[in-house]
Motif scaffolding. Structure first.
Motif, PDB file in Angstrom:
ATOM      1  N   GLY A 260     -26.690   0.629  10.006  1.00  0.00           N
ATOM      2  CA  GLY A 260     -25.685  -0.080   9.228  1.00  0.00           C
ATOM      3  C   GLY A 260     -26.262  -0.346   7.848  1.00  0.00           C
ATOM      4  N   LEU A 261     -25.413  -0.318   6.827  1.00  0.00           N
ATOM      5  CA  LEU A 261     -25.847  -0.574   5.456  1.00  0.00           C
ATOM      6  C   LEU A 261     -24.869  -1.520   4.794  1.00  0.00           C
ATOM      7  CD1 LEU A 261     -27.744   0.112   3.041  1.00  0.00           C
ATOM      8  CD2 LEU A 261     -26.198   2.011   2.506  1.00  0.00           C
ATOM      9  N   PHE A 262     -25.386  -2.652   4.296  1.00  0.00           N
ATOM     10  CA  PHE A 262     -24.559  -3.632   3.592  1.00  0.00           C
ATOM     11  C   PHE A 262     -25.122  -3.820   2.196  1.00  0.00           C
ATOM     12  CE2 PHE A 262     -23.747  -8.184   2.463  1.00  0.00           C
ATOM     13  CZ  PHE A 262     -22.373  -8.089   2.317  1.00  0.00           C
ATOM     14  N   THR A 263     -24.343  -3.442   1.178  1.00  0.00           N
ATOM     15  CA  THR A 263     -24.792  -3.527  -0.211  1.00  0.00           C
ATOM     16  C   THR A 263     -23.687  -4.082  -1.090  1.00  0.00           C
ATOM     17  OG1 THR A 263     -24.061  -1.249  -0.639  1.00  0.00           O
ATOM     18  CG2 THR A 263     -26.364  -1.556   0.027  1.00  0.00           C
ATOM     19  N   SER A 264     -24.045  -4.414  -2.311  1.00  0.00           N
ATOM     20  CA  SER A 264     -23.070  -4.852  -3.301  1.00  0.00           C
ATOM     21  C   SER A 264     -23.657  -4.642  -4.697  1.00  0.00           C
ATOM     22  CB  SER A 264     -22.713  -6.326  -3.082  1.00  0.00           C
ATOM     23  OG  SER A 264     -23.862  -7.144  -3.246  1.00  0.00           O
ATOM     24  N   PRO A 265     -22.792  -4.529  -5.720  1.00  0.00           N
ATOM     25  CA  PRO A 265     -21.340  -4.446  -5.624  1.00  0.00           C
ATOM     26  C   PRO A 265     -20.927  -3.017  -5.270  1.00  0.00           C
ATOM     27  CG  PRO A 265     -21.977  -4.286  -7.905  1.00  0.00           C
ATOM     28  CD  PRO A 265     -23.254  -4.487  -7.125  1.00  0.00           C
ATOM     29  N   HIS A 266     -19.624  -2.798  -5.145  1.00  0.00           N
ATOM     30  CA  HIS A 266     -19.131  -1.439  -4.962  1.00  0.00           C
ATOM     31  C   HIS A 266     -18.760  -0.871  -6.328  1.00  0.00           C
ATOM     32  CE1 HIS A 266     -15.577  -4.084  -4.883  1.00  0.00           C
ATOM     33  NE2 HIS A 266     -14.930  -3.074  -5.439  1.00  0.00           N
ATOM     34  N   LEU A 267     -18.633   0.447  -6.400  1.00  0.00           N
ATOM     35  CA  LEU A 267     -18.261   1.069  -7.666  1.00  0.00           C
ATOM     36  C   LEU A 267     -16.763   1.311  -7.772  1.00  0.00           C
ATOM     37  CD1 LEU A 267     -21.108   3.683  -8.294  1.00  0.00           C
ATOM     38  CD2 LEU A 267     -20.845   1.390  -9.241  1.00  0.00           C
ATOM     39  N   ILE A 268     -16.169   1.836  -6.713  1.00  0.00           N
ATOM     40  CA  ILE A 268     -14.744   2.179  -6.765  1.00  0.00           C
ATOM     41  C   ILE A 268     -13.952   1.408  -5.711  1.00  0.00           C
ATOM     42  CG2 ILE A 268     -13.047   4.042  -6.551  1.00  0.00           C
ATOM     43  CD1 ILE A 268     -15.211   5.983  -7.513  1.00  0.00           C
ATOM     44  N   LYS A 269     -14.421   1.434  -4.472  1.00  0.00           N
ATOM     45  CA  LYS A 269     -13.658   0.863  -3.364  1.00  0.00           C
ATOM     46  C   LYS A 269     -14.515  -0.124  -2.595  1.00  0.00           C
ATOM     47  CE  LYS A 269     -10.460   2.388   0.243  1.00  0.00           C
ATOM     48  NZ  LYS A 269      -9.784   3.542   0.839  1.00  0.00           N
ATOM     49  N   ILE A 270     -13.928  -1.255  -2.239  1.00  0.00           N
ATOM     50  CA  ILE A 270     -14.674  -2.330  -1.592  1.00  0.00           C
ATOM     51  C   ILE A 270     -15.272  -1.889  -0.256  1.00  0.00           C
ATOM     52  CG2 ILE A 270     -12.732  -3.341  -0.314  1.00  0.00           C
ATOM     53  CD1 ILE A 270     -13.788  -6.113  -1.247  1.00  0.00           C
ATOM     54  N   ASN A 271     -14.661  -0.898   0.410  1.00  0.00           N
ATOM     55  CA  ASN A 271     -15.179  -0.378   1.687  1.00  0.00           C
ATOM     56  C   ASN A 271     -16.600   0.154   1.552  1.00  0.00           C
ATOM     57  OD1 ASN A 271     -12.280  -0.373   1.583  1.00  0.00           O
ATOM     58  ND2 ASN A 271     -12.239   0.775   3.493  1.00  0.00           N
TER      59      ASN A 271
END
Length: 447
Positions: free
Chosen positions: A76-87
């Motif tokens: 699993g990978l949880f990162t932020s921010p997103h570039l285009i889509k929040i998914n």
């Protein structure tokens, strides 16, 4: 439920999440603990790799996740921010969550949160909400390992509810978010070092000696032992890389780890990825030793990882779109300095143009000074990010004219700015930088 209804409900869910304030003084880590307990503490159901730092967190997470996946484990990978889509923030085995699954998660979390608030609890922040969704999804999908990036800081970050991470990682420390983390590097490093836990190994960047001293002392205090005598505290520096070679398709270098010569090839182009890959490599080395090399012979284990590093990509970080267009999300003083170093080496014999936008709360005066030190910049197109944090383009353009030597143009519209910059650049190099918002907007326009 038909596709049209799903799409409408998904969009409604996204609007709800974006309406949550991104920063709040309410709640804090105590609130996050209560929220996660309400979900059954899903973050404790898999091995948790915790990554903090100012710059390089996303790239380090990408290297680590790709390395683990090469060993056949479910990640699993949880990162932020997103570039285009929040998914993009929630991924399993390198694939972002689908809209349908995102919507299911949103509804599940909202039902719990509504009951929590009804009983007097404080509504979670934007980041807490996304963290709750990610951890719940990782548990539901039975991931073995999760690579989790902090949002802001570390000590009080929502991701720091974990009590027993498998390992903690701290990337380079620099000036960013000073209004929350402190005005000097020692204070910022102290906040990042708040993820260190007793019994959990630590790998950390040493490029800033002031920050590194704070981090090592924190490890010593938490573990009540001398850092110099502890094999589980690994300081990483660029000196560990030998025979570095800048190639058209990436970077090569040699290093020694676990008694084995490692020949590394990176597909990512930024010089700073040398540091990020070393941090990730040492992190995986410790995990390998702790976990009997995941059932492989030691040399096979490292061959898997080094091969995975060659395949690792991370969007918006010195990303090559074509022979003339590059996108880099550098958005603070340290990030811009690293980008400038890359441009000086990689584009030494080229004419370079910039497309630049920046958030109002950044130290963009110093960022612009640093970029203007790149002597082969031939022109700058200034635009504004699509956010309430946007900066007046005239203020930014005036600074480029004050410190620089190249002509400066400006327009508020990013699409117009990109079209004009591409036409202006011709067959030379165009590098888009200054903000991850800008990086995401450009990628969305190109798509």
């Amino acid at each position: 439920m038909n596709q049209k209804n799903t799409a409408a409900l998904y969009e409604a869910a996204i609007h709800y999440i974006y309406d949550i304030p991104k920063f709040t003084k309410k709640g804090g880590i105590v609130q996050t603990s209560a929220l996660m307990a309400m979900l059954g503490n899903p973050q404790e159901d898999f091995k948790y790799i915790h990554v903090a730092g100012t710059n390089g967190k996303g790239s380090v997470c990408a290297f680590i996740e790709r390395g683990l996946r090469s060993l056949g484990v479910k990640t699993g990978l949880f990162t932020s921010p997103h570039l285009i889509k929040i998914n993009e923030r929630i991924q399993i085995n390198g694939e972002m969550i689908s809209d349908e699954d995102f919507l299911w998660l949103f509804d599940t979390v909202k039902e719990k949160v509504d009951a929590y608030v009804l009983n007097g609890g404080v509504h979670p922040t934007f980041f807490e909400w996304m963290y709750m969704m990610a951890m719940l999804w990782f548990k539901r999908q039975n991931v073995s390992w999760a690579v989790v990036e902090t949002g802001l800081g570390g000590r009080l970050d929502a991701t720091n509810v974990i009590c027993e991470p498998e390992i903690t990682v701290i990337t380079s420390i620099g000036f960013d978010h000073m209004q929350y983390l402190g005005s000097d590097l020692k204070s910022i490093a102290g906040e990042k070092a708040g993820i260190i836990k007793r019994g959990a190994p630590l790998v950390y960047d040493t490029s800033c000696k002031e920050a590194a001293a704070v981090i090592s002392e924190r490890f010593k205090a938490v573990n009540k032992k001398s850092v110099s005598s502890c094999k589980d505290c690994v300081p990483v520096s660029r000196k560990m890389a030998k025979n570095c070679r800048i190639l058209n398709d990436g970077i090569e270098y040699d290093t020694m780890l676990d008694g084995i010569d490692q020949k590394m090839h990176l597909s990512m182009l930024g010089n700073y990825q040398l540091d990020n890959s070393l941090i990730a490599l040492h992190t995986l080395g410790i995990l390998g030793k702790k976990n009997q090399y995941f059932g492989f012979e030691k040399d096979v284990f490292y061959r898997c990882i080094t091969g995975a590093f060659k395949d690792t990509v991370w969007a918006g970080r010195m990303e090559k779109i074509n022979a003339h267009l590059y996108i880099d999300g550098a958005h603070n003083e340290a990030g811009i300095k690293a980008l400038a170093e890359t441009m000086k080496v990689r584009f030494a014999c080229e004419k370079v143009y910039l497309l630049f936008a920046v958030a109002e709360d950044k130290d963009y005066d110093q960022m612009i000074r640093t970029l203007c030190d790149v002597k082969n910049i031939n022109g700058v197109m200034v635009t504004a990010i699509d956010s309430e944090r946007k900066t007046d383009t005239k203020k930014v353009a005036d600074l480029f004219e004050k410190y620089g030597h190249a002509p400066v143009k400006q327009t508020y519209n990013i699409k117009e700015a990109l079209q004009a910059a591409v036409q202006w650049t011709g067959s030379d190099i165009l590098c888009c930088c200054g903000s991850l918002y800008l990086a995401g907007s450009i990628k969305e326009i190109l798509l």
